[in-house]
Design a protein around this motif. Structure first.
Motif, PDB file in Angstrom:
ATOM      1  N   ASN A  92       0.853  -1.083   0.105  1.00  0.00           N
ATOM      2  CA  ASN A  92       0.018  -0.135   0.033  1.00  0.00           C
ATOM      3  C   ASN A  92       0.864   1.312  -0.139  1.00  0.00           C
ATOM      4  OD1 ASN A  92      -2.268  -1.784   0.407  1.00  0.00           O
ATOM      5  ND2 ASN A  92      -1.745  -1.935   2.314  1.00  0.00           N
ATOM      6  N   SER A  93       1.994   1.093  -0.432  1.00  0.00           N
ATOM      7  CA  SER A  93       3.066   2.254  -0.612  1.00  0.00           C
ATOM      8  C   SER A  93       2.376   3.539  -1.321  1.00  0.00           C
ATOM      9  CB  SER A  93       4.325   1.967  -1.249  1.00  0.00           C
ATOM     10  OG  SER A  93       5.092   3.121  -1.465  1.00  0.00           O
ATOM     11  N   PRO A  94       2.629   4.530  -1.014  1.00  0.00           N
ATOM     12  CA  PRO A  94       1.985   5.811  -2.069  1.00  0.00           C
ATOM     13  C   PRO A  94       3.013   5.706  -3.218  1.00  0.00           C
ATOM     14  CG  PRO A  94       2.409   6.729   0.236  1.00  0.00           C
ATOM     15  CD  PRO A  94       3.068   5.065   0.191  1.00  0.00           C
ATOM     16  N   ALA A  95       3.774   4.940  -3.406  1.00  0.00           N
ATOM     17  CA  ALA A  95       4.707   5.002  -4.548  1.00  0.00           C
ATOM     18  C   ALA A  95       3.928   4.430  -5.667  1.00  0.00           C
ATOM     19  CB  ALA A  95       5.947   4.173  -4.548  1.00  0.00           C
ATOM     20  N   TRP A  96       2.836   3.746  -5.579  1.00  0.00           N
ATOM     21  CA  TRP A  96       1.905   3.365  -6.298  1.00  0.00           C
ATOM     22  C   TRP A  96       0.627   4.044  -6.838  1.00  0.00           C
ATOM     23  CZ3 TRP A  96       5.001  -0.165  -7.915  1.00  0.00           C
ATOM     24  CH2 TRP A  96       5.700  -0.797  -7.002  1.00  0.00           C
ATOM     25  N   ASP A  97       0.430   5.230  -6.215  1.00  0.00           N
ATOM     26  CA  ASP A  97      -0.623   5.791  -6.272  1.00  0.00           C
ATOM     27  C   ASP A  97      -0.787   6.627  -7.905  1.00  0.00           C
ATOM     28  OD1 ASP A  97      -1.231   5.492  -3.450  1.00  0.00           O
ATOM     29  OD2 ASP A  97      -0.976   7.695  -2.915  1.00  0.00           O
ATOM     30  N   ALA A  98       0.472   7.005  -8.164  1.00  0.00           N
ATOM     31  CA  ALA A  98       0.211   7.524  -9.582  1.00  0.00           C
ATOM     32  C   ALA A  98       0.054   6.366 -10.601  1.00  0.00           C
ATOM     33  CB  ALA A  98       1.794   8.455  -9.773  1.00  0.00           C
ATOM     34  N   PRO A  99       1.012   5.478 -10.654  1.00  0.00           N
ATOM     35  CA  PRO A  99       0.872   4.391 -11.751  1.00  0.00           C
ATOM     36  C   PRO A  99      -0.706   3.877 -11.623  1.00  0.00           C
ATOM     37  CG  PRO A  99       2.817   4.120 -10.657  1.00  0.00           C
ATOM     38  CD  PRO A  99       2.086   5.281  -9.852  1.00  0.00           C
ATOM     39  N   LEU A 100      -1.408   3.761 -10.659  1.00  0.00           N
ATOM     40  CA  LEU A 100      -2.327   2.986 -10.420  1.00  0.00           C
ATOM     41  C   LEU A 100      -3.390   4.061 -10.630  1.00  0.00           C
ATOM     42  CD1 LEU A 100      -2.021   0.620  -6.986  1.00  0.00           C
ATOM     43  CD2 LEU A 100      -2.054   0.101  -9.690  1.00  0.00           C
ATOM     44  N   ALA A 101      -3.318   5.286 -10.531  1.00  0.00           N
ATOM     45  CA  ALA A 101      -4.442   6.020 -10.976  1.00  0.00           C
ATOM     46  C   ALA A 101      -4.678   5.900 -12.274  1.00  0.00           C
ATOM     47  CB  ALA A 101      -3.928   7.436 -10.674  1.00  0.00           C
ATOM     48  N   ALA A 102      -3.772   5.275 -13.277  1.00  0.00           N
ATOM     49  CA  ALA A 102      -4.051   5.269 -14.480  1.00  0.00           C
ATOM     50  C   ALA A 102      -4.832   3.829 -14.908  1.00  0.00           C
ATOM     51  CB  ALA A 102      -2.760   5.287 -15.472  1.00  0.00           C
ATOM     52  N   VAL A 103      -4.997   3.115 -14.139  1.00  0.00           N
ATOM     53  CA  VAL A 103      -5.551   1.764 -14.179  1.00  0.00           C
ATOM     54  C   VAL A 103      -7.087   2.016 -13.981  1.00  0.00           C
ATOM     55  CG1 VAL A 103      -5.857  -0.557 -13.527  1.00  0.00           C
ATOM     56  CG2 VAL A 103      -3.641   0.653 -13.722  1.00  0.00           C
ATOM     57  N   PRO A 104      -7.951   1.776 -15.088  1.00  0.00           N
ATOM     58  CA  PRO A 104      -9.470   1.988 -14.805  1.00  0.00           C
ATOM     59  C   PRO A 104      -9.914   0.963 -13.587  1.00  0.00           C
ATOM     60  CG  PRO A 104      -9.227   1.540 -17.114  1.00  0.00           C
ATOM     61  CD  PRO A 104      -7.873   1.313 -16.185  1.00  0.00           C
ATOM     62  N   PRO A 105     -10.536   1.209 -12.587  1.00  0.00           N
ATOM     63  CA  PRO A 105     -11.087   0.533 -11.487  1.00  0.00           C
ATOM     64  C   PRO A 105     -12.084  -0.733 -12.056  1.00  0.00           C
ATOM     65  CG  PRO A 105     -11.682   2.485 -11.167  1.00  0.00           C
ATOM     66  CD  PRO A 105     -11.188   2.884 -12.391  1.00  0.00           C
ATOM     67  N   ASP A 106     -11.720  -1.896 -11.506  1.00  0.00           N
ATOM     68  CA  ASP A 106     -12.388  -3.092 -11.950  1.00  0.00           C
ATOM     69  C   ASP A 106     -13.930  -2.753 -11.533  1.00  0.00           C
ATOM     70  OD1 ASP A 106     -13.495  -5.456 -12.439  1.00  0.00           O
ATOM     71  OD2 ASP A 106     -11.448  -6.501 -12.067  1.00  0.00           O
ATOM     72  N   PRO A 107     -14.678  -3.146 -12.322  1.00  0.00           N
ATOM     73  CA  PRO A 107     -16.294  -2.865 -11.914  1.00  0.00           C
ATOM     74  C   PRO A 107     -16.790  -4.105 -11.184  1.00  0.00           C
ATOM     75  CG  PRO A 107     -16.138  -3.703 -14.361  1.00  0.00           C
ATOM     76  CD  PRO A 107     -14.692  -3.090 -13.783  1.00  0.00           C
ATOM     77  N   LEU A 108     -16.213  -5.396 -11.071  1.00  0.00           N
ATOM     78  CA  LEU A 108     -16.307  -6.479 -10.252  1.00  0.00           C
ATOM     79  C   LEU A 108     -16.641  -6.088  -8.821  1.00  0.00           C
ATOM     80  CD1 LEU A 108     -16.715  -9.549 -10.148  1.00  0.00           C
ATOM     81  CD2 LEU A 108     -14.372  -9.663  -9.485  1.00  0.00           C
ATOM     82  N   GLY A 109     -17.676  -6.354  -8.386  1.00  0.00           N
ATOM     83  CA  GLY A 109     -18.133  -5.958  -6.893  1.00  0.00           C
ATOM     84  C   GLY A 109     -17.408  -7.075  -6.045  1.00  0.00           C
ATOM     85  N   VAL A 110     -16.784  -6.750  -5.019  1.00  0.00           N
ATOM     86  CA  VAL A 110     -16.157  -7.701  -3.812  1.00  0.00           C
ATOM     87  C   VAL A 110     -16.810  -7.224  -2.744  1.00  0.00           C
ATOM     88  CG1 VAL A 110     -14.221  -8.006  -5.468  1.00  0.00           C
ATOM     89  CG2 VAL A 110     -14.212  -6.191  -3.478  1.00  0.00           C
ATOM     90  N   THR A 111     -16.695  -8.372  -1.750  1.00  0.00           N
ATOM     91  CA  THR A 111     -16.977  -8.128  -0.459  1.00  0.00           C
ATOM     92  C   THR A 111     -15.688  -8.022   0.249  1.00  0.00           C
ATOM     93  OG1 THR A 111     -19.127  -9.392  -0.724  1.00  0.00           O
ATOM     94  CG2 THR A 111     -18.351  -9.078   1.823  1.00  0.00           C
TER      95      THR A 111
END
Length: 211
Positions: free
Chosen positions: A175-194
């Motif tokens: 959960n490092s902030p180092a991943w915030d920018a790269p992951l912001a470019a990835v569309p969120p998966d619409p799959l709902g999870v519990t």
């Protein structure tokens, strides 16, 4: 800069800390591996087991050896050591993403994830051996360690010659902030999870749903 003397060594506090650590390791032992957390992380995690083995080596060396051998018992044919080996005795919905999400099995039949974690296992095996020398253990685990390194060299080497990762969890810095920018470019998966983690941990200390 003001130099201050080191605080006096607290032998009583040190012994109490060691006893608590040993108690926790013993309480989380499942007969073949140690769960990092009974509720939050109830399965076997790859690099957790490596560090747990180091911790066990001086008070339960046989258990430390067994921890590593159990992990490598779920090694894939290509040499990868999966970052999770799922405990079949734990309900499938107790952790997400669980075995129903990954839907893969090692040659041993164990349900696992597909990704890896930092390869600290050779160092762990050596520390376990130094604490209680056992050449037979080294002979058993060495081919597995060599296969793990071959997988990383052959399947994960980048064009620059560096080892690469395919997921933030493979770095050990989930959960490092180092991943915030790269992951912001990835569309969120619409799959709902519990989510199960928020039932055990303060939501403020966990990734958001979008993460």
């Amino acid at each position: 800069m003001i130099s201050r003397p080191a605080p006096p060594y607290d032998a009583t506090g040190h012994r109490a800390l060691v006893r608590e650590a040993v108690r926790m390791l013993a309480a989380n032992w499942d007969g073949g591996h140690t769960a990092p957390s009974r509720r939050l992380y109830p399965h076997q995690w790859s690099w957790d087991s490596a560090f747990i083995a180091i911790g066990n080596a001086r008070w339960a060396p046989r258990r430390a050896r067994h921890e590593l051998l159990t992990l490598f018992g779920a090694q894939w044919r290509d040499g990868r050591v999966p970052h999770i080996v799922f405990n079949p005795d734990v309900p499938s919905g107790a952790y997400f993403p669980g075995p129903d999400f990954w839907r893969v099995r090692a040659p041993s039949g164990a349900a696992t994830s597909r990704i890896v974690q930092p390869p600290v296992h050779a160092s762990a095996a050596w520390q376990v051996h130094l604490a209680d020398p056992d050449p037979a253990f080294l002979r058993r685990i060495y081919p597995h360690l060599a296969a793990q390194q071959r997988f990383l060299r052959e399947e994960r080497r980048s064009a620059e010659g560096l080892l690469s990762i395919v997921h933030p969890w493979e770095s050990g810095m989930d959960n490092s902030p180092a991943w915030d920018a790269p992951l912001a470019a990835v569309p969120p998966d619409p799959l709902g999870v519990t989510r199960r983690d928020l039932a055990h941990i303060d939501p403020g200390e966990r990734p958001t749903d979008r993460d």
